[in-house]
Design a protein around this motif. Structure first.
Motif, PDB file in Angstrom:
ATOM      1  N   TRP A  95      14.717 -15.691   9.365  1.00 54.17           N
ATOM      2  CA  TRP A  95      15.053 -14.506   8.557  1.00 54.17           C
ATOM      3  C   TRP A  95      14.809 -14.790   7.078  1.00 54.17           C
ATOM      4  O   TRP A  95      14.168 -14.001   6.375  1.00 54.17           O
ATOM      5  N   LEU A  96      15.304 -15.953   6.623  1.00 57.81           N
ATOM      6  CA  LEU A  96      15.149 -16.313   5.206  1.00 57.81           C
ATOM      7  C   LEU A  96      13.662 -16.439   4.843  1.00 57.81           C
ATOM      8  O   LEU A  96      13.218 -15.905   3.813  1.00 57.81           O
ATOM      9  N   PHE A  97      12.897 -17.083   5.697  1.00 53.39           N
ATOM     10  CA  PHE A  97      11.478 -17.283   5.354  1.00 53.39           C
ATOM     11  C   PHE A  97      10.652 -16.003   5.556  1.00 53.39           C
ATOM     12  O   PHE A  97       9.597 -15.858   4.950  1.00 53.39           O
ATOM     13  N   ARG A  98      11.159 -15.097   6.387  1.00 53.96           N
ATOM     14  CA  ARG A  98      10.484 -13.789   6.492  1.00 53.96           C
ATOM     15  C   ARG A  98      10.665 -13.015   5.182  1.00 53.96           C
ATOM     16  O   ARG A  98       9.740 -12.379   4.686  1.00 53.96           O
ATOM     17  N   ILE A  99      11.869 -13.108   4.633  1.00 56.48           N
ATOM     18  CA  ILE A  99      12.103 -12.484   3.314  1.00 56.48           C
ATOM     19  C   ILE A  99      11.140 -13.098   2.291  1.00 56.48           C
ATOM     20  O   ILE A  99      10.513 -12.388   1.496  1.00 56.48           O
ATOM     21  N   ALA A 100      11.029 -14.420   2.346  1.00 54.18           N
ATOM     22  CA  ALA A 100      10.146 -15.107   1.401  1.00 54.18           C
ATOM     23  C   ALA A 100       8.697 -14.633   1.556  1.00 54.18           C
ATOM     24  O   ALA A 100       8.029 -14.336   0.559  1.00 54.18           O
ATOM     25  N   MET A 101       8.228 -14.537   2.800  1.00 56.02           N
ATOM     26  CA  MET A 101       6.838 -14.096   3.018  1.00 56.02           C
ATOM     27  C   MET A 101       6.638 -12.658   2.539  1.00 56.02           C
ATOM     28  O   MET A 101       5.586 -12.319   1.983  1.00 56.02           O
ATOM     29  N   ASN A 102       7.641 -11.820   2.757  1.00 54.88           N
ATOM     30  CA  ASN A 102       7.529 -10.429   2.281  1.00 54.88           C
ATOM     31  C   ASN A 102       7.456 -10.373   0.763  1.00 54.88           C
ATOM     32  O   ASN A 102       6.679  -9.604   0.196  1.00 54.88           O
ATOM     33  N   ARG A 103       8.282 -11.197   0.108  1.00 51.60           N
ATOM     34  CA  ARG A 103       8.256 -11.235  -1.362  1.00 51.60           C
ATOM     35  C   ARG A 103       6.884 -11.721  -1.856  1.00 51.60           C
ATOM     36  O   ARG A 103       6.332 -11.206  -2.819  1.00 51.60           O
ATOM     37  N   ILE A 104       6.381 -12.723  -1.181  1.00 46.74           N
ATOM     38  CA  ILE A 104       5.076 -13.284  -1.581  1.00 46.74           C
ATOM     39  C   ILE A 104       3.991 -12.211  -1.418  1.00 46.74           C
ATOM     40  O   ILE A 104       3.149 -12.028  -2.297  1.00 46.74           O
ATOM     41  N   ARG A 105       4.049 -11.485  -0.313  1.00 41.57           N
ATOM     42  CA  ARG A 105       3.055 -10.410  -0.103  1.00 41.57           C
ATOM     43  C   ARG A 105       3.183  -9.341  -1.182  1.00 41.57           C
ATOM     44  O   ARG A 105       2.183  -8.810  -1.656  1.00 41.57           O
ATOM     45  N   ASP A 106       4.427  -9.025  -1.558  1.00 39.50           N
ATOM     46  CA  ASP A 106       4.642  -8.031  -2.632  1.00 39.50           C
ATOM     47  C   ASP A 106       3.961  -8.483  -3.917  1.00 39.50           C
ATOM     48  O   ASP A 106       3.293  -7.700  -4.589  1.00 39.50           O
ATOM     49  N   VAL A 107       4.174  -9.755  -4.250  1.00 41.45           N
ATOM     50  CA  VAL A 107       3.601 -10.280  -5.505  1.00 41.45           C
ATOM     51  C   VAL A 107       2.081 -10.261  -5.427  1.00 41.45           C
ATOM     52  O   VAL A 107       1.404  -9.880  -6.390  1.00 41.45           O
ATOM     53  N   VAL A 108       1.549 -10.659  -4.273  1.00 44.88           N
ATOM     54  CA  VAL A 108       0.088 -10.664  -4.098  1.00 44.88           C
ATOM     55  C   VAL A 108      -0.454  -9.252  -4.282  1.00 44.88           C
ATOM     56  O   VAL A 108      -1.456  -9.025  -4.969  1.00 44.88           O
ATOM     57  N   ARG A 109       0.239  -8.278  -3.689  1.00 40.47           N
ATOM     58  CA  ARG A 109      -0.222  -6.887  -3.772  1.00 40.47           C
ATOM     59  C   ARG A 109      -0.169  -6.391  -5.219  1.00 40.47           C
ATOM     60  O   ARG A 109      -1.080  -5.731  -5.684  1.00 40.47           O
ATOM     61  N   GLY A 164       8.146 -26.273   5.963  1.00 44.68           N
ATOM     62  CA  GLY A 164       8.781 -27.244   6.863  1.00 44.68           C
ATOM     63  C   GLY A 164       9.433 -26.612   8.074  1.00 44.68           C
ATOM     64  O   GLY A 164      10.454 -27.100   8.564  1.00 44.68           O
ATOM     65  N   LEU A 165       8.851 -25.519   8.554  1.00 48.92           N
ATOM     66  CA  LEU A 165       9.447 -24.813   9.708  1.00 48.92           C
ATOM     67  C   LEU A 165       8.917 -25.383  11.019  1.00 48.92           C
ATOM     68  O   LEU A 165       7.752 -25.802  11.108  1.00 48.92           O
ATOM     69  N   GLU A 166       9.778 -25.370  12.012  1.00 52.83           N
ATOM     70  CA  GLU A 166       9.336 -25.744  13.358  1.00 52.83           C
ATOM     71  C   GLU A 166       8.547 -24.577  13.945  1.00 52.83           C
ATOM     72  O   GLU A 166       8.710 -23.418  13.529  1.00 52.83           O
ATOM     73  N   PHE A 167       7.730 -24.890  14.957  1.00 50.45           N
ATOM     74  CA  PHE A 167       6.897 -23.836  15.548  1.00 50.45           C
ATOM     75  C   PHE A 167       7.743 -22.726  16.177  1.00 50.45           C
ATOM     76  O   PHE A 167       7.354 -21.562  16.171  1.00 50.45           O
ATOM     77  N   ARG A 168       8.898 -23.117  16.710  1.00 53.03           N
ATOM     78  CA  ARG A 168       9.778 -22.087  17.301  1.00 53.03           C
ATOM     79  C   ARG A 168      10.239 -21.099  16.228  1.00 53.03           C
ATOM     80  O   ARG A 168      10.295 -19.893  16.451  1.00 53.03           O
ATOM     81  N   ALA A 169      10.585 -21.646  15.073  1.00 50.15           N
ATOM     82  CA  ALA A 169      11.045 -20.773  13.979  1.00 50.15           C
ATOM     83  C   ALA A 169       9.900 -19.884  13.481  1.00 50.15           C
ATOM     84  O   ALA A 169      10.102 -18.703  13.188  1.00 50.15           O
ATOM     85  N   ILE A 170       8.695 -20.473  13.417  1.00 48.34           N
ATOM     86  CA  ILE A 170       7.540 -19.673  12.970  1.00 48.34           C
ATOM     87  C   ILE A 170       7.257 -18.565  13.986  1.00 48.34           C
ATOM     88  O   ILE A 170       6.947 -17.427  13.622  1.00 48.34           O
ATOM     89  N   ALA A 171       7.401 -18.916  15.272  1.00 46.44           N
ATOM     90  CA  ALA A 171       7.168 -17.920  16.325  1.00 46.44           C
ATOM     91  C   ALA A 171       8.162 -16.764  16.206  1.00 46.44           C
ATOM     92  O   ALA A 171       7.794 -15.586  16.325  1.00 46.44           O
ATOM     93  N   ALA A 172       9.420 -17.108  15.954  1.00 49.74           N
ATOM     94  CA  ALA A 172      10.452 -16.063  15.792  1.00 49.74           C
ATOM     95  C   ALA A 172      10.180 -15.226  14.556  1.00 49.74           C
ATOM     96  O   ALA A 172      10.384 -14.007  14.545  1.00 49.74           O
ATOM     97  N   MET A 173       9.664 -15.868  13.545  1.00 47.68           N
ATOM     98  CA  MET A 173       9.410 -15.186  12.276  1.00 47.68           C
ATOM     99  C   MET A 173       8.214 -14.246  12.369  1.00 47.68           C
ATOM    100  O   MET A 173       8.272 -13.107  11.904  1.00 47.68           O
ATOM    101  N   LEU A 174       7.138 -14.734  12.972  1.00 48.48           N
ATOM    102  CA  LEU A 174       5.913 -13.928  13.040  1.00 48.48           C
ATOM    103  C   LEU A 174       5.830 -13.091  14.313  1.00 48.48           C
ATOM    104  O   LEU A 174       4.894 -12.302  14.482  1.00 48.48           O
ATOM    105  N   ASP A 175       6.816 -13.298  15.191  1.00 49.44           N
ATOM    106  CA  ASP A 175       6.855 -12.562  16.458  1.00 49.44           C
ATOM    107  C   ASP A 175       5.582 -12.813  17.275  1.00 49.44           C
ATOM    108  O   ASP A 175       4.946 -11.887  17.778  1.00 49.44           O
ATOM    109  N   GLU A 176       5.235 -14.089  17.381  1.00 52.52           N
ATOM    110  CA  GLU A 176       4.061 -14.490  18.164  1.00 52.52           C
ATOM    111  C   GLU A 176       4.456 -15.654  19.071  1.00 52.52           C
ATOM    112  O   GLU A 176       5.384 -16.407  18.738  1.00 52.52           O
ATOM    113  N   PRO A 177       3.760 -15.838  20.189  1.00 47.95           N
ATOM    114  CA  PRO A 177       4.108 -16.942  21.089  1.00 47.95           C
ATOM    115  C   PRO A 177       3.874 -18.303  20.438  1.00 47.95           C
ATOM    116  O   PRO A 177       2.945 -18.450  19.629  1.00 47.95           O
ATOM    117  N   VAL A 178       4.705 -19.261  20.816  1.00 48.39           N
ATOM    118  CA  VAL A 178       4.587 -20.606  20.242  1.00 48.39           C
ATOM    119  C   VAL A 178       3.207 -21.198  20.535  1.00 48.39           C
ATOM    120  O   VAL A 178       2.586 -21.826  19.673  1.00 48.39           O
TER     121      VAL A 178
END
Lengths: 209, 153
Positions: A95-109, A164-178
């Motif tokens: 959840w925390l890193f999803r917020i971070a990715m959204n913020r980063i995308r906002d800045v990029v945009r 430094g995220l584990e693949f499980r956390a990345i999968a949960a974050m991006l909603d994609e299979p590990v």
């Protein structure tokens, strides 16, 4: 004294991204933060602030913007957790890193700052942008090589290594299979190796191994 | 630990070193600064990458508001169309309430003449002006001349 050493430990853990606590401990930490425990907030910031910063730096390539994104992410986390809007389901980290990715995308945009998405090598301007006087040459070259990867490849590299995220956390974050993410990460490393070899920098390093 | 590393694990190690380097970049007060920012009121917090909004519209909006307010408080007087002004038409435009309470309501030139002629002193003064104009052949454009005549009245 004991509190001071635990704070120092947390700071080191924030840099390395390695923690001895399990998910239950993290849930307890978040619960204590939600109840207004100042020390719990300090621990959460120590644990994640530098990882969020590194993720933002890798995507935005700008220290000041990365710092602002880090602040903004924790402000949002604080608002949600302290007001009870965050419901603990063992997914705090994604959840925390999803917020971070959204913020980063906002800045990029907003700023038009975007990652390179071609494999055609790196221009002089791009090279200058990545040159960091405090970084060893090897890391500078690695930065340049990462910048020439496609956006999804850069994303998986940043999330896995900088955040430094584990693949499980990345999968949960991006909603994609590990499995998909493991394969993407593997391919990204292969491409990175090829780029480094093309750049001539990785030859000796890779050859030794 | 294997002495022989695969090329990919070597790159993976390099990436981890790069991440460590980036994490070490902020100074020691970084965490404290974030802790303080979290507790700041919303208005004081930085918004990443957001451009400061321009305030150039404020004077224009203020002027428009003042104009609107003025038009509501002091409505525009009805103007007499000079092309259509005949002898029957007089400055009867002000239909504002104060004019209704006035002693005199000028509705035509004839009425005005009647009023002026009824006041002998005023009529005499007007005659003085007319004779002065005839004598000097002036259009009374000079403001000082108007002042002199005004004082004489």
């Amino acid at each position: 004294m004991e509190g001071q050493s635990s704070a120092l430990d947390a700071a080191d853990a924030g840099r390395t991204g390695r923690f001895d606590e399990g998910p239950d401990d993290l849930a307890g930490l978040v619960a204590r933060a939600a109840s207004g425990d100042e020390q719990a907030w300090a621990d959460l910031v120590q644990r994640y602030a530098r990882r969020v910063y590194a993720l933002a730096k890798s995507r935005l390539r700008h220290s000041d913007l990365a710092e602002e994104v880090s602040q903004s992410v924790f402000v949002t986390v604080f608002q949600f957790v302290s007001s009870g809007r965050y419901v603990e389901r063992g997914q705090f980290e994604p959840w925390l890193f999803r917020i971070a990715m959204n913020r980063i995308r906002d800045v990029v945009r907003r700023s038009g700052r975007s990652a390179r998405t071609n494999d055609d090598g790196l221009g002089e301007r791009e090279s200058r942008r990545f040159t960091d006087p405090s970084a060893p040459d090897e890391l500078d070259r690695l930065r340049l090589a990462i910048a020439s990867l496609s956006a999804p490849d850069q994303e998986i590299i940043s999330l896995r290594h900088h955040a430094g995220l584990e693949f499980r956390a990345i999968a949960a974050m991006l909603d994609e299979p590990v499995g998909t993410l493991l394969a993407r990460h593997h391919r990204a490393l292969k491409k990175l190796k090829a780029i480094l070899e093309r750049m001539g920098a990785g030859d000796s390093e890779v050859g030794e191994s | 630990m294997n002495s022989k590393q695969s090329p990919q694990s070597h790159i993976s190690d390099q990436l981890n070193r790069l991440a460590m380097h980036d994490r070490s970049e902020p100074d020691d007060g970084f965490e404290r600064m974030i802790g303080q920012t979290m507790r700041q009121p919303a208005a004081c917090r930085p918004v990443p990458g957001r451009r400061r909004r321009s305030a150039a519209w404020v004077p224009f909006a203020a002027a428009a508001f003042v104009g609107l307010f003025a038009s509501m408080v002091w409505p525009t007087s009805q103007m007499v169309d000079s092309d259509q002004m005949g002898s029957e038409l007089m400055a009867s435009a002000p239909s504002i309430p104060d004019a209704q309470d006035a002693d005199l309501l000028l509705v035509s030139f004839e009425t005005l003449d009647t009023i002026l002629n009824s006041d002998e002193a005023f009529a005499a003064d007007l005659q003085t002006i007319e004779s002065y104009m005839d004598a000097t052949d002036t259009d009374l454009l000079d403001i000082s001349l108007w002042m002199d005549l005004g004082e004489s009245l």
